[in-house]
Design an enzyme around this catalytic site. Structure first.
Site, PDB file in Angstrom:
ATOM      1  N   GLU A  44       0.822  -1.216   0.000  1.00 14.14           N
ATOM      2  CA  GLU A  44       0.000   0.000   0.000  1.00 14.14           C
ATOM      3  C   GLU A  44       0.850   1.258   0.000  1.00 14.14           C
ATOM      4  O   GLU A  44       0.595   2.187  -0.757  1.00 14.14           O
ATOM      5  CB  GLU A  44      -0.942   0.013   1.212  1.00 14.14           C
ATOM      6  CG  GLU A  44      -1.981  -1.094   1.216  1.00 14.14           C
ATOM      7  CD  GLU A  44      -2.677  -1.265  -0.118  1.00 14.14           C
ATOM      8  OE1 GLU A  44      -3.053  -2.388  -0.433  1.00 14.14           O
ATOM      9  OE2 GLU A  44      -2.805  -0.289  -0.893  1.00 14.14           O
TER      10      GLU A  44
ATOM     11  N   GLU B 160       0.424  -2.123  -9.923  1.00 16.72           N
ATOM     12  CA  GLU B 160       0.190  -3.206  -8.963  1.00 16.72           C
ATOM     13  C   GLU B 160       1.443  -4.039  -8.738  1.00 16.72           C
ATOM     14  O   GLU B 160       1.802  -4.368  -7.600  1.00 16.72           O
ATOM     15  CB  GLU B 160      -0.942  -4.121  -9.446  1.00 16.72           C
ATOM     16  CG  GLU B 160      -2.292  -3.672  -8.947  1.00 16.72           C
ATOM     17  CD  GLU B 160      -2.345  -3.649  -7.434  1.00 16.72           C
ATOM     18  OE1 GLU B 160      -1.970  -4.661  -6.802  1.00 16.72           O
ATOM     19  OE2 GLU B 160      -2.714  -2.604  -6.880  1.00 16.72           O
TER      20      GLU B 160
ATOM     21  N   ASP C 279     -11.738  -5.263 -13.254  1.00 13.27           N
ATOM     22  CA  ASP C 279     -10.620  -4.833 -12.380  1.00 13.27           C
ATOM     23  C   ASP C 279      -9.679  -3.872 -13.098  1.00 13.27           C
ATOM     24  O   ASP C 279      -8.448  -4.074 -13.149  1.00 13.27           O
ATOM     25  CB  ASP C 279      -9.851  -6.067 -11.877  1.00 13.27           C
ATOM     26  CG  ASP C 279      -8.769  -5.722 -10.840  1.00 13.27           C
ATOM     27  OD1 ASP C 279      -8.958  -4.745 -10.082  1.00 13.27           O
ATOM     28  OD2 ASP C 279      -7.753  -6.444 -10.804  1.00 13.27           O
TER      29      ASP C 279
HETATM   30  O1  LIG Z   1      -3.639  -5.670  -4.223  1.00 11.94           O
HETATM   31  C1  LIG Z   1      -4.276  -5.064  -3.380  1.00 11.94           C
HETATM   32  N1  LIG Z   1      -4.661  -3.777  -3.549  1.00 11.94           N
HETATM   33  O2  LIG Z   1      -4.350  -3.122  -4.700  1.00 11.94           O
HETATM   34  C2  LIG Z   1      -4.652  -5.724  -2.078  1.00 11.94           C
HETATM   35  C3  LIG Z   1      -5.870  -6.580  -2.171  1.00 11.94           C
HETATM   36  C4  LIG Z   1      -5.784  -7.444  -0.932  1.00 11.94           C
HETATM   37  C5  LIG Z   1      -4.473  -7.033  -0.280  1.00 11.94           C
HETATM   38  C6  LIG Z   1      -4.710  -5.637   0.294  1.00 11.94           C
HETATM   39  C7  LIG Z   1      -4.833  -4.737  -0.926  1.00 11.94           C
HETATM   40  C8  LIG Z   1      -3.602  -6.694  -1.493  1.00 11.94           C
HETATM   41 ZN   LIG Z   2      -2.468  -2.548  -4.908  1.00 10.63          ZN
END
Ligand SMILES: O=C(NO)[C@]12CC[C@H](CC1)C2
Ligand SMILES: [Zn+2]
Ligand SMILES: [Ca+2]
Length: 313
Positions: free
Chosen positions: A145, A168, A223
């Protein structure tokens, strides 16, 4: 100020005790540390959703240095770990390299199976207890994150299609570099009732249905064009770059985690841009490796082979 700096302690989501920076004021200890020279603070969202104007919520405090909310303990302690990684590894001072405060909110939403960087702060759901346990319990999730914030402050890769998949993947790559004991993503918080699985695998993306070759990329609309799926292609390339291996008949000799991290960090800061696609990712990594290790280096050769192995030219 330093006079009010203190050390807090508490058990994290997996029951492990950790310590972290807190501040004493008026009879309370607050999850608000400043000893690193920037502010790292953790709030209780009290279940408002990630888009609520009431975020960040209430700054978490305790009447002693012991904190009893595992979600908050991990969000706070792991934010410190991620800050330290970027500062110690690359000299980067917070996600913007200008000492921006790192703000996190836990207990966002209702049993929300997600976490996110919302442009200004991090937000963590508690999970529903089946698909996820509280998501701040994964160091790779917090690294993932906060790396979205680093990407936003550098290449600012557009969050759709190929640039979105790279966005990502960059977050998975640095999440895995920080949570340095495996090449899985989310394993500490995903499906608490099932041992040994993960949300994503970088060593074998196909284990969880994600592609490990450009020829197998998802081209549909879901997505944002498969940003959490096609990330597997670049994740596999990064894994091969670091660990070595072979894929689709191409041999790659690994250069290790540290050099791989250096290449991606330099690519992110100097060569990737908002609309970069997979082919420009290959070029950016080659150029970064050339800057760092020389045009005819083994490292440059490994970068070329890693991208050829996943069908990216
Ligand atoms: O890839 C992700 N966010 O772009 C996630 C999805 C589940 C985890 C927390 C956030 C990884
Ligand atoms: Zn992410
Ligand atoms: Ca991991």
């Amino acid at each position: 100020n330093a006079a009010n700096d203190a050390t807090g302690t508490g058990k994290g989501v997996l029951g492990d005790t950790k310590t972290f920076d807190v501040t004493y004021s008026g009879g309370y200890y607050y999850l608000d540390g400043t000893s690193r020279g920037i502010e790292i603070a953790t709030y209780d969202a009290k279940h408002v959703p990630y888009y609520s104007p009431n975020l960040p919520g209430t700054l978490i405090r305790s009447s002693s240095t012991t904190f009893s909310d595992p979600a908050a303990v991990d969000a706070h302690a792991y934010a410190e770990r991620v800050y330290d990684y970027y500062k110690n590894t690359f000299g980067r001072n917070s996600y913007d390299n200008k000492g921006a405060p790192i703000i996190s909110s836990v207990h966002v939403g209702n049993k929300w199976n997600n976490a996110a960087w919302i442009g200004t702060q991090m937000v963590y759901g508690d999970g529903d207890g089946t698909t996820f346990r509280t998501l701040s319990g994964g160091l790779d999730v917090i690294g993932h994150e906060l790396t979205h914030a680093v990407t936003q402050s550098t290449a600012d890769l557009i969050y759709q299609g190929e640039s979105g998949a790279l966005n990502e993947s960059i977050s998975d790559i640095f999440g895995a570099m920080i949570d340095s004991d495996d090449w899985d993503i989310g394993e500490d918080v995903y499906t608490p009732g099932i041992a040994g699985d993960a949300l994503r695998s970088m060593s074998d993306p196909t284990k969880y249905g994600d592609p490990d070759n450009y020829a197998n990329r998802y081209t549909g609309p879901d997505d944002n064009g498969g940003v959490h799926t096609n990330s597997g292609i670049n994740n596999k390339a990064a894994y091969l770059m670091a660990q070595g291996g072979s894929a689709y008949g191409v041999q790659v000799s690994g250069i290790g985690r540290a050099k791989t991290a250096n290449i991606y960090y330099r690519a992110l800061n100097y060569y990737l841009y908002s609309s970069s696609n997979f082919s420009s990712m290959r070029q950016a990594a080659i150029q970064a490796a050339t800057d760092l290790y020389g045009a005819n280096s083994a490292e440059v050769n490994t970068v070329k082979n890693a991208y050829s192995a996943v069908g990216v030219y």
